[in-house]
Design an enzyme around this catalytic site. Structure first.
Site, PDB file in Angstrom:
ATOM      1  N   CYS A  40      70.027  47.349 -76.641  1.00 59.22           N
ATOM      2  CA  CYS A  40      69.070  47.155 -77.740  1.00 59.22           C
ATOM      3  C   CYS A  40      69.259  45.793 -78.390  1.00 59.22           C
ATOM      4  CB  CYS A  40      69.263  48.275 -78.766  1.00 59.22           C
ATOM      5  SG  CYS A  40      68.166  48.180 -80.198  1.00 59.22           S
ATOM      6  N   HIS A  41      68.201  45.288 -78.996  1.00 59.39           N
ATOM      7  CA  HIS A  41      68.259  43.993 -79.677  1.00 59.39           C
ATOM      8  C   HIS A  41      69.266  43.991 -80.815  1.00 59.39           C
ATOM      9  CE1 HIS A  41      66.740  40.645 -82.263  1.00 59.39           C
ATOM     10  NE2 HIS A  41      66.648  40.060 -81.087  1.00 59.39           N
ATOM     11  N   THR A  42      69.522  45.145 -81.421  1.00 62.81           N
ATOM     12  CA  THR A  42      70.507  45.213 -82.500  1.00 62.81           C
ATOM     13  C   THR A  42      71.905  44.890 -81.981  1.00 62.81           C
ATOM     14  OG1 THR A  42      69.155  46.868 -83.615  1.00 62.81           O
ATOM     15  CG2 THR A  42      71.440  46.664 -84.342  1.00 62.81           C
ATOM     16  N   HIS A  62      74.898  51.320 -79.273  1.00 59.12           N
ATOM     17  CA  HIS A  62      74.585  52.344 -80.276  1.00 59.12           C
ATOM     18  C   HIS A  62      73.448  53.254 -79.830  1.00 59.12           C
ATOM     19  CE1 HIS A  62      71.558  49.283 -81.022  1.00 59.12           C
ATOM     20  NE2 HIS A  62      70.837  50.188 -81.670  1.00 59.12           N
ATOM     21  N   GLU A  63      73.010  53.105 -78.574  1.00 58.64           N
ATOM     22  CA  GLU A  63      71.881  53.898 -78.084  1.00 58.64           C
ATOM     23  C   GLU A  63      72.366  54.677 -76.856  1.00 58.64           C
ATOM     24  OE1 GLU A  63      67.351  52.574 -77.788  1.00 58.64           O
ATOM     25  OE2 GLU A  63      68.431  52.008 -75.979  1.00 58.64           O
ATOM     26  N   CYS A  92      75.244  63.645 -93.626  1.00 60.91           N
ATOM     27  CA  CYS A  92      76.334  64.502 -94.103  1.00 60.91           C
ATOM     28  C   CYS A  92      75.814  65.720 -94.849  1.00 60.91           C
ATOM     29  CB  CYS A  92      77.287  63.704 -94.986  1.00 60.91           C
ATOM     30  SG  CYS A  92      76.625  63.258 -96.621  1.00 60.91           S
ATOM     31  N   CYS A  95      75.866  63.824 -99.689  1.00 58.99           N
ATOM     32  CA  CYS A  95      75.816  62.627-100.532  1.00 58.99           C
ATOM     33  C   CYS A  95      74.505  62.612-101.333  1.00 58.99           C
ATOM     34  CB  CYS A  95      75.943  61.360 -99.688  1.00 58.99           C
ATOM     35  SG  CYS A  95      74.500  61.005 -98.645  1.00 58.99           S
ATOM     36  N   CYS A  98      71.330  62.240 -99.115  1.00 61.91           N
ATOM     37  CA  CYS A  98      70.997  63.457 -98.371  1.00 61.91           C
ATOM     38  C   CYS A  98      70.449  64.535 -99.302  1.00 61.91           C
ATOM     39  CB  CYS A  98      72.229  63.977 -97.618  1.00 61.91           C
ATOM     40  SG  CYS A  98      72.673  63.020 -96.143  1.00 61.91           S
ATOM     41  N   CYS A 106      71.820  58.080 -95.024  1.00 60.72           N
ATOM     42  CA  CYS A 106      73.028  58.724 -95.542  1.00 60.72           C
ATOM     43  C   CYS A 106      74.095  57.653 -95.724  1.00 60.72           C
ATOM     44  CB  CYS A 106      73.490  59.797 -94.551  1.00 60.72           C
ATOM     45  SG  CYS A 106      75.132  60.493 -94.890  1.00 60.72           S
ATOM     46  N   ARG A 110      78.763  54.571 -94.265  1.00 58.85           N
ATOM     47  CA  ARG A 110      78.317  53.175 -94.235  1.00 58.85           C
ATOM     48  C   ARG A 110      79.470  52.183 -94.461  1.00 58.85           C
ATOM     49  NH1 ARG A 110      73.523  50.193 -94.971  1.00 58.85           N
ATOM     50  NH2 ARG A 110      74.085  48.039 -94.508  1.00 58.85           N
ATOM     51  N   CYS A 169      68.101  55.257 -80.453  1.00 57.49           N
ATOM     52  CA  CYS A 169      67.535  54.164 -81.246  1.00 57.49           C
ATOM     53  C   CYS A 169      66.062  53.971 -80.943  1.00 57.49           C
ATOM     54  CB  CYS A 169      68.313  52.869 -81.033  1.00 57.49           C
ATOM     55  SG  CYS A 169      67.720  51.515 -82.081  1.00 57.49           S
ATOM     56  N   ARG A 362      63.441  47.510 -71.333  1.00 56.09           N
ATOM     57  CA  ARG A 362      64.640  48.219 -71.769  1.00 56.09           C
ATOM     58  C   ARG A 362      65.541  48.392 -70.560  1.00 56.09           C
ATOM     59  NH1 ARG A 362      65.416  48.189 -76.986  1.00 56.09           N
ATOM     60  NH2 ARG A 362      66.330  50.033 -77.942  1.00 56.09           N
TER      61      ARG A 362
END
Length: 368
Positions: A40-42, A62-63, A92, A95, A98, A106, A110, A169, A362
């Site tokens: 992914c681009h991220t 992350h995907e 979660c 928090c 949420c 959430c 973080r 993602c 992709r």
């Protein structure tokens, strides 16, 4: 245990394939064997040094999708053998965010996630005795990864994991964002037709948009967007600064909703300025360079336009991702034609080069 992983030691340097040590899951954590992971681009903005917000060295990715191998104490919602998608956005349930019912964002993971560690402040990866950072709490470029239970979504087991990984993602972000903001009969503009953009297109189609305008300089991506449901295609290069005016002219005053997924500041402003007076909405999804800012004319907001962002398409990962897996299994949404390259994890650098040169829509990497 030991795991083969692609390690990013520093920006703008090739990743190296390493055998890393992976510590077992602690309380509230899940050990996952990743079977497939999208590129992914991220990930690219870290790898290419565009954004320096994630510490290195790290295992990116992350995907992904995989199978639960082991769970730590106090884990209740998944068990070994479950098919899962690790989530860069946790849920979660306790928090403030949420509990509000207003957002899918959430905040429970973080702070530690952005430091490249898990909730106890430590990493589960080591190379030659030295810790290696996690990325976005997922690190799916490692065959084995450890993720907090609050960032794991269980999915149906009959969905091929090479498809399911895209729910981590691109598919969910694009389809979710469109279904959240597009109304039946709307005219929609999508700026940037990469892995997220084409999924915005198919999400807008599923939401009942009457007209979907895809904007991208890459003809391969425009062709793909047409197959996913775009009704109009624009190459922005010949139009240059006249692009916004051209879109306004062809839509009788501007689009109902625009989406930006390129991460380029000038494109973000174009996406906002082509929306209509009164109710036009611009949704930003692209990841910008570190420290970047955009400016807009206040009068455009005062006349009823909305500028907003979308995180993971507004989808709550643990409680709502299963719906998108069902849509994929039923054919309501598809990844057919979206994945242009399927490669082994050892070809990770090749996959990013294909992205950089615009040759892939992709790429999916498979762990052996």
């Amino acid at each position: 245990m030991q795991s083969r992983a692609a390690v990013c030691h520093s920006a703008n340097q090739p990743m190296t394939m390493e055998t890393v040590e992976v510590e077992g899951p602690k309380s509230g954590e899940v050990l996952i064997e990743i079977k497939a992971t999208g590129v992914c681009h991220t990930d690219a903005v870290i790898f290419w040094g565009i954004n320096a917000n994630s510490p290195l060295p790290a295992i990116l990715g992350h995907e992904g999708a995989g199978v639960v191998v082991e769970v730590g104490p106090d884990v209740e919602t998944v068990r070994p053998g479950d098919h899962v998608v690790p989530l860069y956005g946790a849920e979660c349930g306790t928090c403030r965010q949420c509990r509000s019912g207003r957002t899918n964002i959430c905040w429970s993971t973080r702070k530690t996630r952005d430091l490249g560690v898990l909730l106890d402040g430590t990493a589960r990866f080591r190379l030659n005795g030295q810790p290696i950072h996690h990325f976005m709490g997922t690190s799916t470029f490692s065959r084995y990864t450890v993720v907090p239970e609050v960032a794991v979504a269980r999915i149906r087991s009959d969905l091929p994991l090479a498809q399911a990984c895209l729910l981590g993602c691109g598919v969910t972000t694009g389809v979710g964002a469109a279904m959240h903001d597009v109304r039946p009969g709307d005219t929609v503009a999508v700026f940037g037709l990469g892995g997220v953009g084409v999924n915005i297109v198919q999400g807008a189609r599923a939401a009942g948009a009457a007209r979907i305008i895809g904007i991208d300089p890459n003809p391969m991506k425009r062709d793909l967007a047409a197959r996913f449901g775009a009704t109009d295609l624009i190459d922005p290069v010949p139009l240059g600064p006249r692009l916004v005016a051209a879109i306004i002219d062809m839509t009788d005053g501007g689009v109902d909703v625009s989406f930006e997924s390129s991460g380029e500041l000038g494109v973000m402003r174009q996406a906002f300025e082509c929306t209509c007076v009164g109710w036009g909405t611009c949704v930003l999804l692209g990841v910008e360079p570190d420290g970047a800012e955009i400016g807009v004319r206040p009068v455009m907001v005062r006349y009823g336009r909305t500028l907003k962002g979308s995180y993971f398409g507004g989808v709550k990962g643990r409680s709502q991702l299963g719906r998108y897996a069902d849509m994929l299994a039923a054919g309501t949404i598809t990844v057919d034609g979206l994945v242009s390259h399927t490669l082994p994890i050892d070809a990770v650098n090749e996959a990013f080069e294909l992205m950089r040169t615009g040759q892939s829509s992709r790429a999916v990497l498979l762990h052996a």
